[in-house]
Scaffold this active site. Sequence first.
Site, PDB file in Angstrom:
ATOM      1  N   GLY A   1      -0.614   0.669  -4.110  1.00 48.74           N
ATOM      2  CA  GLY A   1       0.276   1.739  -4.564  1.00 48.74           C
ATOM      3  C   GLY A   1       0.763   1.538  -5.983  1.00 48.74           C
ATOM      4  O   GLY A   1       0.775   2.484  -6.777  1.00 48.74           O
TER       5      GLY A   1
ATOM      6  N   ASP B   1      -7.828  -7.975  -5.695  1.00 45.95           N
ATOM      7  CA  ASP B   1      -7.473  -7.434  -4.388  1.00 45.95           C
ATOM      8  C   ASP B   1      -8.582  -7.851  -3.427  1.00 45.95           C
ATOM      9  O   ASP B   1      -9.730  -7.939  -3.826  1.00 45.95           O
ATOM     10  CB  ASP B   1      -7.370  -5.902  -4.446  1.00 45.95           C
ATOM     11  CG  ASP B   1      -6.449  -5.341  -3.375  1.00 45.95           C
ATOM     12  OD1 ASP B   1      -5.522  -4.594  -3.714  1.00 45.95           O
ATOM     13  OD2 ASP B   1      -6.660  -5.661  -2.181  1.00 45.95           O
TER      14      ASP B   1
ATOM     15  N   LYS C   1     -11.534  -2.476  -2.336  1.00 42.72           N
ATOM     16  CA  LYS C   1     -10.653  -1.817  -3.305  1.00 42.72           C
ATOM     17  C   LYS C   1     -11.022  -2.158  -4.743  1.00 42.72           C
ATOM     18  O   LYS C   1     -10.885  -1.328  -5.638  1.00 42.72           O
ATOM     19  CB  LYS C   1      -9.202  -2.203  -3.038  1.00 42.72           C
ATOM     20  CG  LYS C   1      -8.598  -1.454  -1.866  1.00 42.72           C
ATOM     21  CD  LYS C   1      -7.104  -1.711  -1.780  1.00 42.72           C
ATOM     22  CE  LYS C   1      -6.539  -0.957  -0.578  1.00 42.72           C
ATOM     23  NZ  LYS C   1      -5.127  -1.295  -0.351  1.00 42.72           N
TER      24      LYS C   1
ATOM     25  N   ASP D   1       2.192  -6.884  -2.559  1.00 41.90           N
ATOM     26  CA  ASP D   1       2.971  -6.234  -1.517  1.00 41.90           C
ATOM     27  C   ASP D   1       3.567  -7.220  -0.528  1.00 41.90           C
ATOM     28  O   ASP D   1       3.874  -6.856   0.593  1.00 41.90           O
ATOM     29  CB  ASP D   1       2.073  -5.233  -0.781  1.00 41.90           C
ATOM     30  CG  ASP D   1       0.818  -5.907  -0.250  1.00 41.90           C
ATOM     31  OD1 ASP D   1       0.721  -7.144  -0.362  1.00 41.90           O
ATOM     32  OD2 ASP D   1      -0.055  -5.213   0.290  1.00 41.90           O
ATOM     33  N   ASN D   2       3.709  -8.467  -0.925  1.00 44.51           N
ATOM     34  CA  ASN D   2       4.288  -9.421   0.027  1.00 44.51           C
ATOM     35  C   ASN D   2       4.993 -10.539  -0.727  1.00 44.51           C
ATOM     36  O   ASN D   2       4.656 -10.842  -1.874  1.00 44.51           O
ATOM     37  CB  ASN D   2       3.203  -9.977   0.946  1.00 44.51           C
ATOM     38  CG  ASN D   2       2.147 -10.738   0.181  1.00 44.51           C
ATOM     39  OD1 ASN D   2       2.290 -11.936  -0.055  1.00 44.51           O
ATOM     40  ND2 ASN D   2       1.095 -10.062  -0.251  1.00 44.51           N
TER      41      ASN D   2
ATOM     42  N   CYS E   1       6.522  -2.136   5.215  1.00 45.41           N
ATOM     43  CA  CYS E   1       6.248  -0.823   4.665  1.00 45.41           C
ATOM     44  C   CYS E   1       5.646   0.075   5.731  1.00 45.41           C
ATOM     45  O   CYS E   1       5.918   1.264   5.807  1.00 45.41           O
ATOM     46  CB  CYS E   1       5.254  -0.984   3.530  1.00 45.41           C
ATOM     47  SG  CYS E   1       5.373   0.260   2.302  1.00 45.41           S
TER      48      CYS E   1
END
Lengths: 518, 104
Positions: free
Chosen positions: A293, A314, A338, A382-383, A440
């Site tokens: 995102g 990623d 990705k 994201d973590n 999330c």
Amino acid sequence: MSVKDDWQRKLRSEISEVAPEAVADALQSGKGVTVVDVREGEEYRQGRIPGALHLPRGFLEIEAPSKLGDRKGRIIAYCAGGVRSLFAAEALRKLGYTNVESMAGGFGRWKANGHPIAEPEPAPRRSEADGAKGPSAEWVARLQKEVPAISPVEARKVLEASNGSALLLDVRESDELREGRIPGAVHLPRGFLELKVEAMLPDRGLKLIAYSTDGTRSLFAVDTLRRMGYANAVTLAGGYTAWAKAGLPTEVPEGLTARERERYMRHITMDEVGEAGQLRLKKARVLCIGAGGLGSPSAYYLAAAGVGTLGIIDFDVVDRTNLQRQILHSDDRIGMKKTESARRTLEALNPDIRIVTHDERLSSANIDAIVSGYEIIVDGCDNFPTRYLVNDACVKHGKPNVHGSIYRFDGQVTVFWPGKGPCYRCLYPEPPPPEMAPSCAEAGVLGVLPGIIGSLEAMEAIKIVLERGDLLVGRLLIYDALEARFRELKLRRDPNCAYCAPGRVFPGYTDYNQFCGV
Amino acid sequence: MSVLLRIPTPLRKFTGGKPEIAAEGASVREVLDNVEAVHPGMREKILEPAGGVRRFINVFVNGEDIRHSQGLDTRLEPGDELTIVPAIAGGGGELESEHGRGRG
């Protein structure tokens, strides 16, 4: 009187020149005329005569037989001003084309007289040796016998011992230099050779070593040079490709191409960026952690802005639930890595930059090697374990860490720049325990939110490259989307920070999963 | 003595979704104690059982981190703004199942 002037005068007496109006009429009448654009790719891309075939001067002798039909058909060559096309017409005649003319005044006059201009066709991949067919192949074979050649290793020795009496001459098109060139070489594209060489290199005794991509175009260049009195001119056997393959030094030249200048026009217009700033962006190496995102808008805008080397790390694959916010990816790429999806999107947006993909999970085992290739790290992961790992690596390597994070409708942006301001650990010495860190997937996130926060990250990264404006160092910008409010909070370094306190020896990486209780 | 307390999204379930509430108190500690009386359960999200501010949360008074002044004893003036900022990890990725952990 130069050789060029004599030559040009002779061509003017032999080759008929037609006015743009006559060319326009001929095109309209539909009576089988082939209009050939012999300019460089860079010039061609600015627009062409409708229906014109692009055969750059440097490739003309090689490609004509496979691109042009009937040798008796009417051919009109044009360039920018009407001189190069005379030399091109002469070359076509030598290949057996009998009805060749040159357009007087070139594309400049065509445009000035108000004739229509067409979009260029996409450039084909041109090759040298493989492109020569029929009479071209024969011509190449003959030149290979006549034109003296020198191997790259031999050339290097000659150059080193020459004391300036030997010189490398790069005859490729301006566009081609972007990929790399030989340091110290003089650049004079094949198409301009007859016109400019005498003014550029007045000493005809020079040992000129001409090179093209694989040594075919340079055969024609050297043939021309020798005709013009450069008796010591030789061709570099195997061209730039052989030189590079032999492990001899190459460089990527500084400066923007005409295409880049056009692409980044709206940047360059601003004094705060200018050509110098755009060049900084071109030389910049930025790593985006995550192509999700936040990474989507960051990488998208950094690519658009012309960051020359853009890394993406990623390990995930595209999932349909990503697509409400991860705008690098698309429905037809579900299941694709990705990194691969990101590469496709970014290369389609901007083919002039280098996308480097790291299809792996970031860990304390690989982070040093990955991070060391970049100057700026843009964290869109994201973590928590990765957040702390990225922070610690940036502290260790002294690299600015552009930080963005999101949760539902909230966003946070700041720049952690070790030594200049606080680090992530100064702000959050410890992560929340898992039970206090709602996911999330459970909590959700409005898709535009990472778009905004990731774009802010891209802006900060670009400001770092340009050394412009006030960075978010020591300032945390928080965004509340529901309230539509930005607030700014002051951050300070923690004098006792376990990682970045002044004088602290880097304590090493830790077990981040354990540290974060996961 | 009334101050304004800004509530981050994760804690708004305690305030009925309100992004900010008015609160009374002459220090940060007093404000949090008074808020607990009205919105039970919120204080323990901000403070450790031992009493300090949790290490993944920051409390700012008028944009300044209280860790760099008197912590929970930082004095407040009427009209001061308190902002609570928790660490959020989210990057818009997905649940990373092998970590058994939610991500933003």
